[in-house]
Design a protein around this motif. Structure first.
Motif, PDB file in Angstrom:
ATOM      1  N   UNK A  91       0.512  15.800   3.809  1.00  0.00           N
ATOM      2  CA  UNK A  91       1.143  17.053   4.217  1.00  0.00           C
ATOM      3  C   UNK A  91       2.591  17.058   3.742  1.00  0.00           C
ATOM      4  N   UNK A  92       3.054  18.224   3.327  1.00  0.00           N
ATOM      5  CA  UNK A  92       4.444  18.342   2.885  1.00  0.00           C
ATOM      6  C   UNK A  92       5.089  19.561   3.522  1.00  0.00           C
ATOM      7  N   UNK A  93       6.412  19.516   3.597  1.00  0.00           N
ATOM      8  CA  UNK A  93       7.184  20.635   4.138  1.00  0.00           C
ATOM      9  C   UNK A  93       8.410  20.836   3.258  1.00  0.00           C
ATOM     10  N   UNK A  94       8.805  22.086   3.095  1.00  0.00           N
ATOM     11  CA  UNK A  94       9.995  22.416   2.313  1.00  0.00           C
ATOM     12  C   UNK A  94      11.129  22.760   3.261  1.00  0.00           C
ATOM     13  N   UNK A  95      12.274  22.131   3.055  1.00  0.00           N
ATOM     14  CA  UNK A  95      13.442  22.401   3.889  1.00  0.00           C
ATOM     15  C   UNK A  95      14.634  22.663   2.974  1.00  0.00           C
ATOM     16  N   UNK A  96      15.559  23.453   3.463  1.00  0.00           N
ATOM     17  CA  UNK A  96      16.768  23.770   2.701  1.00  0.00           C
ATOM     18  C   UNK A  96      17.903  22.894   3.203  1.00  0.00           C
ATOM     19  N   UNK A  97      18.524  22.175   2.284  1.00  0.00           N
ATOM     20  CA  UNK A  97      19.635  21.307   2.641  1.00  0.00           C
ATOM     21  C   UNK A  97      19.158  19.935   3.082  1.00  0.00           C
ATOM     22  N   UNK A  98      20.109  19.009   3.123  1.00  0.00           N
ATOM     23  CA  UNK A  98      19.793  17.651   3.562  1.00  0.00           C
ATOM     24  C   UNK A  98      19.653  17.611   5.081  1.00  0.00           C
ATOM     25  N   UNK A  99      18.700  16.831   5.546  1.00  0.00           N
ATOM     26  CA  UNK A  99      18.483  16.673   6.983  1.00  0.00           C
ATOM     27  C   UNK A  99      19.016  15.327   7.444  1.00  0.00           C
ATOM     28  N   UNK A 100      19.552  15.321   8.644  1.00  0.00           N
ATOM     29  CA  UNK A 100      19.939  14.033   9.220  1.00  0.00           C
ATOM     30  C   UNK A 100      18.691  13.374   9.800  1.00  0.00           C
ATOM     31  N   UNK A 101      18.860  12.201  10.373  1.00  0.00           N
ATOM     32  CA  UNK A 101      17.699  11.453  10.870  1.00  0.00           C
ATOM     33  C   UNK A 101      16.957  12.222  11.949  1.00  0.00           C
ATOM     34  N   UNK A 148      16.792  15.480  12.291  1.00  0.00           N
ATOM     35  CA  UNK A 148      16.066  16.569  11.657  1.00  0.00           C
ATOM     36  C   UNK A 148      14.807  16.083  10.967  1.00  0.00           C
ATOM     37  N   UNK A 149      14.890  14.924  10.300  1.00  0.00           N
ATOM     38  CA  UNK A 149      13.710  14.368   9.643  1.00  0.00           C
ATOM     39  C   UNK A 149      12.622  14.027  10.658  1.00  0.00           C
ATOM     40  N   UNK A 150      13.021  13.466  11.797  1.00  0.00           N
ATOM     41  CA  UNK A 150      12.026  13.120  12.825  1.00  0.00           C
ATOM     42  C   UNK A 150      11.311  14.370  13.327  1.00  0.00           C
ATOM     43  N   UNK A 151      12.054  15.470  13.482  1.00  0.00           N
ATOM     44  CA  UNK A 151      11.439  16.704  13.955  1.00  0.00           C
ATOM     45  C   UNK A 151      10.435  17.241  12.934  1.00  0.00           C
ATOM     46  N   UNK A 152      10.805  17.183  11.654  1.00  0.00           N
ATOM     47  CA  UNK A 152       9.895  17.676  10.616  1.00  0.00           C
ATOM     48  C   UNK A 152       8.641  16.816  10.568  1.00  0.00           C
ATOM     49  N   UNK A 153       8.811  15.491  10.643  1.00  0.00           N
ATOM     50  CA  UNK A 153       7.645  14.607  10.616  1.00  0.00           C
ATOM     51  C   UNK A 153       6.756  14.847  11.842  1.00  0.00           C
ATOM     52  N   UNK A 154       7.365  15.132  12.990  1.00  0.00           N
ATOM     53  CA  UNK A 154       6.577  15.393  14.192  1.00  0.00           C
ATOM     54  C   UNK A 154       5.746  16.666  14.002  1.00  0.00           C
ATOM     55  N   UNK A 155       6.367  17.691  13.402  1.00  0.00           N
ATOM     56  CA  UNK A 155       5.637  18.937  13.149  1.00  0.00           C
ATOM     57  C   UNK A 155       4.493  18.714  12.167  1.00  0.00           C
ATOM     58  N   UNK A 156       4.758  17.932  11.114  1.00  0.00           N
ATOM     59  CA  UNK A 156       3.690  17.677  10.142  1.00  0.00           C
ATOM     60  C   UNK A 156       2.574  16.860  10.766  1.00  0.00           C
TER      61      UNK A 156
END
Length: 286
Positions: A253-263, A265-273
């Motif tokens: 699974x992949x997600x597209x985000x705009x801008x760099x994420x801090x740690x 933010x990355x954890x939240x995206x991984x949780x959603x995926x």
């Protein structure tokens, strides 16, 4: 006109004035007549100076105001001299002639600053007027942007080189020149999609905004350098649009985000995926 009997009367005052002024300038009646913009020949000039025409039956000749004004102008007489001779009608016309001559037709200033070499070159280019004005506007716009205060270096966004670095490193690894890579980067029909100078600017991260690579060019470069097209597309998204692709831990699974994420933010995206990856499929099966 009236017929005169016997000897001719004395010439009119304005006729004598014209003759004296002409003679003072060393002009013949023919030469003086050629200096006027109206249809006036040397013979007619002589008749006006004499005040009559014909030999046996002489006829009175009096110059119209317009003719007399142009004659006076040709021999350098002033309106005041005509007034003194009793020809105020011709004097008014002569004043208008002199007024129009004194009016300096002010040409509009050139659109370009001719002291500026670049603007002068654009203004003198063999192009339609509107195109030359657009070129000058672009020059002025660029200079205006250069004069705008720049933010401190600490506040400036760093130039991304993600795609540029990979392309340059891979080309050097293969021992290829820019021209060789450009020659290999062709479309499905064999058409050339990349030029060497453009590729050089891409590798140096100096492309203008309208020059950013598109999908066909990225695919052609991937083929020429034996790279995966998806990798180049992802790197192009990062470098030119600040769009990042985040992959799940299992790579499914992949997600597209705009801008760099801090740690965080990355954890939240991984949780959603992770949640998305465990959602049931459309047919109801996991």
């Amino acid at each position: 006109m009236t017929a005169l009997s016997g000897e001719a009367e004395n010439p009119r005052p304005e006729a004598t004035l014209i003759r004296l002024a002409r003679q003072a300038r060393g002009l013949s009646p023919e030469a003086a007549a050629e200096l006027t913009p109206i249809r006036l020949g040397g013979s007619r000039w002589r008749e006006i100076e004499k005040g009559y025409k014909g030999k046996s039956a002489r006829q009175d000749v009096r110059a119209p105001g317009l003719t007399l004004a142009h004659m006076a102008h040709a021999v350098g007489l002033s309106p005041e001299r005509l007034d003194e001779a009793g020809r105020g009608d011709a004097a008014e016309i002569l004043r208008e002639i002199l007024r129009q001559e004194e009016e300096v037709e002010v040409e509009p200033a050139p659109y370009a600053d001719l002291a500026d070499p670049l603007e002068r070159a654009a203004w003198e280019a063999d192009l339609p007027l509107n195109d030359r004005k657009k070129m000058i506007d672009l020059l002025r716009g660029g200079r205006a942007r250069e004069r705008q205060p720049q933010p401190p270096a600490s506040e400036r966004q760093p130039v991304r080189t993600d795609l540029s670095d990979v392309l340059r490193a891979r080309r050097l690894e293969l021992g290829l020149s820019l021209e060789e890579v450009a020659a290999r980067a062709v479309g499905s029909g064999g058409e050339r999609l990349v030029e060497a100078d453009w590729l050089g600017r891409l590798e140096s991260a100096s492309l203008a905004e309208g020059e950013h690579p598109e999908y066909p060019q990225l695919d052609a470069l991937a083929e020429a350098l034996s790279l995966h097209p998806a990798q180049l597309q992802e790197l192009a998204g990062i470098q030119f649009m600040d769009v990042h692709t985040i992959w799940s831990d299992d790579g499914q699974t992949s997600a597209l985000v705009i801008g760099d994420l801090d740690e965080e933010g990355l954890r939240k995206v991984h949780r959603l995926m992770h949640l998305y990856g465990k959602s049931p499929s459309r047919d109801g099966r996991n």
